[in-house]
Design a protein around this motif. Structure first.
Motif, PDB file in Angstrom:
ATOM      1  N   PHE A  59     -17.944  42.860   1.127  1.00 35.53           N
ATOM      2  CA  PHE A  59     -18.207  41.922   0.035  1.00 35.53           C
ATOM      3  C   PHE A  59     -18.781  40.610   0.576  1.00 35.53           C
ATOM      4  O   PHE A  59     -18.744  40.338   1.763  1.00 35.53           O
ATOM      5  N   VAL A  78      -7.936  44.835   3.752  1.00 35.01           N
ATOM      6  CA  VAL A  78      -9.270  45.406   3.936  1.00 35.01           C
ATOM      7  C   VAL A  78      -9.346  46.426   5.078  1.00 35.01           C
ATOM      8  O   VAL A  78     -10.133  47.370   4.999  1.00 35.01           O
ATOM      9  N   ASP A  85     -10.582  35.604  -3.993  1.00 36.28           N
ATOM     10  CA  ASP A  85     -10.594  35.848  -2.555  1.00 36.28           C
ATOM     11  C   ASP A  85     -10.708  34.532  -1.797  1.00 36.28           C
ATOM     12  O   ASP A  85     -11.392  33.597  -2.232  1.00 36.28           O
ATOM     13  N   ASN A  98      -3.793  39.046   9.417  1.00 41.55           N
ATOM     14  CA  ASN A  98      -4.164  40.380   8.893  1.00 41.55           C
ATOM     15  C   ASN A  98      -3.671  41.461   9.848  1.00 41.55           C
ATOM     16  O   ASN A  98      -4.302  41.718  10.873  1.00 41.55           O
TER      17      ASN A  98
HETATM   18  C1  UD1 Z   1      -4.692  40.232   3.028  1.00 44.34           C
HETATM   19  C2  UD1 Z   1      -3.688  40.577   1.953  1.00 44.34           C
HETATM   20  C3  UD1 Z   1      -2.589  39.576   1.942  1.00 44.34           C
HETATM   21  C4  UD1 Z   1      -1.931  39.603   3.309  1.00 44.34           C
HETATM   22  C5  UD1 Z   1      -2.969  39.254   4.339  1.00 44.34           C
HETATM   23  C6  UD1 Z   1      -2.411  39.280   5.739  1.00 44.34           C
HETATM   24  C7  UD1 Z   1      -4.282  41.804  -0.026  1.00 44.34           C
HETATM   25  C8  UD1 Z   1      -5.052  41.862  -1.282  1.00 44.34           C
HETATM   26  N1  UD1 Z   1      -4.365  40.665   0.682  1.00 44.34           N
HETATM   27  O1  UD1 Z   1      -5.351  39.028   2.668  1.00 44.34           O
HETATM   28  O2  UD1 Z   1      -1.644  39.853   0.951  1.00 44.34           O
HETATM   29  O3  UD1 Z   1      -0.866  38.729   3.400  1.00 44.34           O
HETATM   30  O4  UD1 Z   1      -4.060  40.155   4.265  1.00 44.34           O
HETATM   31  O5  UD1 Z   1      -2.149  40.580   6.150  1.00 44.34           O
HETATM   32  O6  UD1 Z   1      -3.619  42.744   0.343  1.00 44.34           O
HETATM   33  N2  UD1 Z   1     -13.252  42.906   1.469  1.00 44.34           N
HETATM   34  C9  UD1 Z   1     -14.420  43.617   1.633  1.00 44.34           C
HETATM   35  N3  UD1 Z   1     -14.483  44.918   1.191  1.00 44.34           N
HETATM   36  C10 UD1 Z   1     -13.418  45.539   0.604  1.00 44.34           C
HETATM   37  C11 UD1 Z   1     -12.214  44.811   0.440  1.00 44.34           C
HETATM   38  C12 UD1 Z   1     -12.165  43.501   0.894  1.00 44.34           C
HETATM   39  O7  UD1 Z   1     -15.399  43.096   2.147  1.00 44.34           O
HETATM   40  O8  UD1 Z   1     -13.530  46.714   0.247  1.00 44.34           O
HETATM   41  C13 UD1 Z   1     -13.190  41.511   1.937  1.00 44.34           C
HETATM   42  C14 UD1 Z   1     -12.635  40.558   0.909  1.00 44.34           C
HETATM   43  O9  UD1 Z   1     -13.639  40.108   0.056  1.00 44.34           O
HETATM   44  C15 UD1 Z   1     -12.051  39.463   1.794  1.00 44.34           C
HETATM   45  C16 UD1 Z   1     -11.679  40.166   3.084  1.00 44.34           C
HETATM   46  O10 UD1 Z   1     -12.313  41.434   3.045  1.00 44.34           O
HETATM   47  O11 UD1 Z   1     -13.026  38.484   2.078  1.00 44.34           O
HETATM   48  C17 UD1 Z   1     -10.202  40.363   3.283  1.00 44.34           C
HETATM   49  O12 UD1 Z   1      -9.677  41.056   2.174  1.00 44.34           O
HETATM   50  P1  UD1 Z   1      -8.142  41.473   2.039  1.00 44.34           P
HETATM   51  O13 UD1 Z   1      -7.678  42.136   3.278  1.00 44.34           O
HETATM   52  O14 UD1 Z   1      -7.968  42.204   0.756  1.00 44.34           O
HETATM   53  O15 UD1 Z   1      -7.418  40.058   1.783  1.00 44.34           O
HETATM   54  P2  UD1 Z   1      -6.947  38.880   2.740  1.00 44.34           P
HETATM   55  O16 UD1 Z   1      -7.377  37.661   2.037  1.00 44.34           O
HETATM   56  O17 UD1 Z   1      -7.421  38.984   4.145  1.00 44.34           O
END
Ligand code: UD1
Length: 343
Positions: A237, A220, A306, A205
């Motif tokens: 979440f 996120v 997710d 990330n």
């Molecule tokens: C993300 C990217 C992925 C990328 C990776 C590495 C997206 C959708 N996913 O994966 O493409 O390759 O990082 O950089 O861009 N969450 C919250 N609140 C929010 C949004 C998300 O709690 O408002 C939680 C989600 O439920 C999840 C976690 O944060 O458990 C990470 O979310 P997110 O960054 O979107 O996806 P990754 O699976 O980490």
């Protein structure tokens, strides 16, 4: 070395460019300036050329005298819906195949490829009873009841996450993941056919200054950061216990420099991560605390698809590339709380 850098105007590409230049390399930077990545009407940086790598005739002359290609250009995010599939396939996969063919024609034998943790799918888990298992998908009944951990497919016990190393099976679960996995496969086939060198860097990330603001394609960290800036409280979440590895963009840039300079022969893939796992709740809490705001809200909501936990093993990148992240995410996220974002 003379390096062709694709995606040079992007959040990650821009930092890779600076790091390559600081390490003494000559960089030719190109970027397609896709509105989805840069926003509508974004200005191309003065020293960057606007080029879509799918245009072989425009790409070919730029490979003259190049020692290595550092390929950051891609459609990112997860894919919003099925209609996005042709764009991921075209930019990420067709674009990479054009690049590989033109590299071969120009006699360029070294590629550093920006890949992603998403190639691993839902990560690795141990059952207390059965050891390493491929966990069953989480059921709606469990998620609705607030049971967010995966279960063992054999006994139904809750499983525990463990570090994902580079030998883990590739299990793409989104359009973006499918396109990144295919990029790796094309690059591997190219390395075998041509004797070329490919170093695939599986970013975890990534966060840092000039990250794009909240869009349907954002991760996120940008979402929480944008919420705080507009006076909202970050909404966490599930139960906030989702584990990730947040790696600072300057460390990602350093990993690219190491890979350009010392990638092993043939095809090799490496996790690019901080090596310091952190929960999503901690990410939100660090950002809120740094800004002196109220603590985040844990909503208990969940997003279908997710991944529960995905945490990288940093050992191979350290052993082979000599890459070790310098920034602890707890420090980096506090700095990110005030860092400028890309508009
Ligand atoms: C993300 C990217 C992925 C990328 C990776 C590495 C997206 C959708 N996913 O994966 O493409 O390759 O990082 O950089 O861009 N969450 C919250 N609140 C929010 C949004 C998300 O709690 O408002 C939680 C989600 O439920 C999840 C976690 O944060 O458990 C990470 O979310 P997110 O960054 O979107 O996806 P990754 O699976 O980490």
């Amino acid at each position: 070395m003379k390096i062709l850098l694709t995606g040079a105007a992007g959040f990650i590409g821009g930092r890779v460019w600076s790091a390559l230049r600081d390490a003494g390399h000559e960089v030719v930077g190109v970027d397609a300036m896709l509105p989805a990545a840069h926003g509508p009407g974004a200005q191309v940086p003065s020293d960057c050329r606007t080029l879509d790598i799918r245009d072989a005739s425009a790409l070919a002359p730029l490979l003259d005298g190049v020692d290595a290609v550092c390929h950051q250009a891609a459609m990112v995010g997860a894919g919003v819906n099925a209609a996005d599939a042709p764009a991921y396939g075209s930019h990420n996969d067709f674009g990479t195949t054009v690049l590989l063919a033109e590299m071969f024609a120009a006699g360029v034998g070294r590629l550093v490829l920006a890949s992603s943790m998403v190639v691993y799918g839902q990560g690795r888990y141990d059952c207390p009873e059965h050891g390493p298992v491929e966990p069953a998908p989480r059921t709606r009944a469990d998620l609705d009841a607030g049971v967010f951990e995966h279960r063992c497919p054999q006994c139904g016990s809750l499983v525990e996450w463990r570090l994902v190393d580079e030998d883990a099976p590739l299990r793409p679960r989104s359009l973006y993941a499918a396109s990144k996995t295919a990029q790796e496969h094309y690059a591997l086939a190219w390395a075998e056919a041509t004797g070329g060198t490919v170093t695939a860097l599986r970013y975890h990330n990534v966060y840092g200054p000039y990250m794009p603001r909240d869009t349907p394609y954002s991760g996120v960290a940008a979402i929480f950061r944008s919420e705080l800036e507009s006076g909202d409280v970050p909404r966490v979440f599930e139960d906030g216990g989702q584990m990730r590895d947040f790696v600072h963009v300057d460390d990602v840039a350093a990993a690219n420099v190491a890979a350009v300079q010392s990638g092993p022969d043939g095809f090799a893939a490496f996790n690019v991560c901080s090596g310091r796992p952190i929960s999503i709740m901690e990410v939100a809490a660090e950002l809120c605390e740094a800004r002196g705001e109220a603590p985040p809200v844990v909503t208990g909501q969940y997003r279908s698809g997710d991944v529960r936990h995905i945490v990288a093993d940093p050992a191979r990148a350290a052993d082979v590339l000599g890459f070790r992240a310098a920034v602890d995410p707890r420090d980096g996220l506090r700095e990110f709380a005030f860092a400028p974002l890309r508009t």
